[in-house]
Design an enzyme around this catalytic site. Sequence first.
Site, PDB file in Angstrom:
ATOM      1  N   CYS A 113       0.817  -1.231   0.000  1.00 26.67           N
ATOM      2  CA  CYS A 113       0.000   0.000   0.000  1.00 26.67           C
ATOM      3  C   CYS A 113       0.846   1.275   0.000  1.00 26.67           C
ATOM      4  O   CYS A 113       0.355   2.346  -0.364  1.00 26.67           O
ATOM      5  CB  CYS A 113      -0.943   0.009   1.192  1.00 26.67           C
ATOM      6  N   HIS A 252      -3.303   7.371   1.952  1.00 28.23           N
ATOM      7  CA  HIS A 252      -3.703   6.027   1.526  1.00 28.23           C
ATOM      8  C   HIS A 252      -5.110   5.768   2.060  1.00 28.23           C
ATOM      9  O   HIS A 252      -5.402   6.059   3.221  1.00 28.23           O
ATOM     10  CB  HIS A 252      -2.717   5.003   2.085  1.00 28.23           C
ATOM     11  N   ASN A 282     -10.079   0.105  -0.514  1.00 29.53           N
ATOM     12  CA  ASN A 282      -8.619   0.139  -0.427  1.00 29.53           C
ATOM     13  C   ASN A 282      -8.038  -0.459  -1.715  1.00 29.53           C
ATOM     14  O   ASN A 282      -8.155  -1.663  -1.945  1.00 29.53           O
ATOM     15  CB  ASN A 282      -8.185  -0.661   0.804  1.00 29.53           C
TER      16      ASN A 282
HETATM   17  O1  UT7 Z   1      -3.933  -1.067   3.438  1.00 32.78           O
HETATM   18  C1  UT7 Z   1      -3.075  -1.551   4.415  1.00 32.78           C
HETATM   19  C2  UT7 Z   1      -3.463  -1.076   5.698  1.00 32.78           C
HETATM   20  N1  UT7 Z   1      -4.664  -1.762   6.152  1.00 32.78           N
HETATM   21  C3  UT7 Z   1      -5.352  -1.191   7.093  1.00 32.78           C
HETATM   22  O2  UT7 Z   1      -5.017  -0.112   7.461  1.00 32.78           O
HETATM   23  C4  UT7 Z   1      -6.510  -1.937   7.728  1.00 32.78           C
HETATM   24  C5  UT7 Z   1      -6.605  -1.508   9.145  1.00 32.78           C
HETATM   25  N2  UT7 Z   1      -7.652  -2.163   9.893  1.00 32.78           N
HETATM   26  C6  UT7 Z   1      -8.967  -1.857   9.759  1.00 32.78           C
HETATM   27  O3  UT7 Z   1      -9.322  -1.057   8.920  1.00 32.78           O
HETATM   28  C7  UT7 Z   1      -9.940  -2.492  10.722  1.00 32.78           C
HETATM   29  O4  UT7 Z   1      -9.253  -3.163  11.733  1.00 32.78           O
HETATM   30  C8  UT7 Z   1     -10.935  -3.451  10.033  1.00 32.78           C
HETATM   31  C9  UT7 Z   1     -11.916  -2.671   9.204  1.00 32.78           C
HETATM   32  C10 UT7 Z   1     -10.172  -4.454   9.173  1.00 32.78           C
HETATM   33  C11 UT7 Z   1     -11.739  -4.241  11.079  1.00 32.78           C
HETATM   34  O5  UT7 Z   1     -12.404  -3.382  11.981  1.00 32.78           O
HETATM   35  P1  UT7 Z   1     -12.367  -3.666  13.549  1.00 32.78           P
HETATM   36  O6  UT7 Z   1     -13.198  -2.639  14.164  1.00 32.78           O
HETATM   37  O7  UT7 Z   1     -10.913  -3.738  13.944  1.00 32.78           O
HETATM   38  O8  UT7 Z   1     -13.106  -5.073  13.645  1.00 32.78           O
HETATM   39  P2  UT7 Z   1     -12.542  -6.498  14.125  1.00 32.78           P
HETATM   40  O9  UT7 Z   1     -11.637  -7.089  13.114  1.00 32.78           O
HETATM   41  O10 UT7 Z   1     -12.029  -6.401  15.525  1.00 32.78           O
HETATM   42  O11 UT7 Z   1     -13.890  -7.342  14.130  1.00 32.78           O
HETATM   43  C12 UT7 Z   1     -15.008  -6.947  14.980  1.00 32.78           C
HETATM   44  C13 UT7 Z   1     -16.167  -7.910  14.723  1.00 32.78           C
HETATM   45  C14 UT7 Z   1     -15.786  -9.384  14.835  1.00 32.78           C
HETATM   46  O12 UT7 Z   1     -16.871 -10.063  15.437  1.00 32.78           O
HETATM   47  P3  UT7 Z   1     -16.817 -10.435  17.000  1.00 32.78           P
HETATM   48  O13 UT7 Z   1     -15.605 -11.310  17.169  1.00 32.78           O
HETATM   49  O14 UT7 Z   1     -16.716  -9.129  17.732  1.00 32.78           O
HETATM   50  O15 UT7 Z   1     -18.125 -11.152  17.186  1.00 32.78           O
HETATM   51  C15 UT7 Z   1     -15.657  -9.830  13.407  1.00 32.78           C
HETATM   52  O16 UT7 Z   1     -15.929 -11.217  13.241  1.00 32.78           O
HETATM   53  O17 UT7 Z   1     -16.664  -7.734  13.383  1.00 32.78           O
HETATM   54  C16 UT7 Z   1     -16.733  -9.019  12.724  1.00 32.78           C
HETATM   55  N3  UT7 Z   1     -16.491  -8.796  11.295  1.00 32.78           N
HETATM   56  C17 UT7 Z   1     -17.460  -8.578  10.401  1.00 32.78           C
HETATM   57  N4  UT7 Z   1     -18.793  -8.495  10.532  1.00 32.78           N
HETATM   58  C18 UT7 Z   1     -19.514  -8.229   9.425  1.00 32.78           C
HETATM   59  C19 UT7 Z   1     -15.287  -8.773  10.652  1.00 32.78           C
HETATM   60  N5  UT7 Z   1     -15.483  -8.521   9.346  1.00 32.78           N
HETATM   61  C20 UT7 Z   1     -16.813  -8.398   9.172  1.00 32.78           C
HETATM   62  C21 UT7 Z   1     -17.613  -8.120   8.041  1.00 32.78           C
HETATM   63  N6  UT7 Z   1     -18.947  -8.032   8.209  1.00 32.78           N
HETATM   64  N7  UT7 Z   1     -17.104  -7.921   6.822  1.00 32.78           N
END
Ligand code: UT7
Length: 325
Positions: A113, A252, A282
């Site tokens: 990225c 980004h 992204n």
């Molecule tokens: O380009 C390179 C750089 N990349 C980035 O900068 C990405 C950085 N990270 C992020 O943008 C965020 O961490 C994410 C958007 C990837 C995830 O957001 P989060 O608030 O950190 O969520 P999480 O991964 O902690 O997941 C929270 C919950 C989980 O459920 P439980 O365990 O709380 O029941 C996941 O299973 O959300 C669930 N979940 C989803 N639910 C519906 C994860 N993905 C999805 C989804 N739809 N697509």
Amino acid sequence: MIRSVIRGSGSALPARAVSNAELAETVDTSDAWIAERTGIRNRYIAGEGETTATLATDAARRALAAAGIDAAEVDLIVLATATPDNTFPATATQVQHALGCNGGIAFDVQAVCSGFLYAMATADSLLKTGMAKCALVIGAETFSRILDWDDRGTCVLFGDGAGAIVLTAEHIAETDAAQAQGIIASRLHADGAHSELLYVDGGPSSTGTVGKLRMKGREVFRHAVVNLADVLKEVLDAAGLAPGDIDWVVPHQANARILDATARKLGLPAEKMIVTVDQHANTSAASVPLAFDTATRDGRIGPGDLVMFEAMGGGFTWGASLVRI
Ligand code: UT7
């Protein structure tokens, strides 16, 4: 002294737009979750006949047209991608051939990225040493082809696209340095200790396959905000400027919440951040030039503006460049 000046930009997107609602028909997710957690509402997915090279070539043609520069003048192509058409030859050479400017320098840069920041700083260095006079710097990706469509934690976050700029080497008087157009300062970093947080689980030399993207999103998020705020400060210090001097930040586009957090950390108003993650998702190395081209064409970014480009990605890699348009 020599400055690398942005003479024009262009971008290209696949024909097919995919909304969150459409994605939710095949992936266990919802428009509400994606929009709230990331700010993403739409992404473009490459179809048959659309590849990193074709998107890159379209973006490059539009950048050359905006610059009013003939392809024959291009003697350097630096193309940032983690999803090349083939392991080799470099996609940059395919773009060179499609443009019909064979003979100059052409190579790919792989910093995921942050690739466009790495590519732009590399092109800037080559222009400053006199190795080349007119560069195409391109970020182009088809991440849809390395996504695990059964992993809802990653597949909803990415899209395909390309962006390009034309840079030419211009002589300026040192006394004009403060107001002169061009790249003023750049800083790049990498820290290989965190490679397991964002990687592809395959490759030519390890598995003999292409592999799929894997990410521990929450940890990446935490590192992104800290690293980006640090490198922005570093570039501003190198230029002897303060956050208040910046007209626009072209970041980004990974997550709208990362953009908000970075702006807050630097004390920058949110209105100064160019945000296209809602439309493009992204697009990895393509996201910075895509956002820059969008904001240039809609008239927000214009001549004389001081623009900060920044990105962070797998590796980890991160970097920033300050440019007078
Ligand atoms: O380009 C390179 C750089 N990349 C980035 O900068 C990405 C950085 N990270 C992020 O943008 C965020 O961490 C994410 C958007 C990837 C995830 O957001 P989060 O608030 O950190 O969520 P999480 O991964 O902690 O997941 C929270 C919950 C989980 O459920 P439980 O365990 O709380 O029941 C996941 O299973 O959300 C669930 N979940 C989803 N639910 C519906 C994860 N993905 C999805 C989804 N739809 N697509």
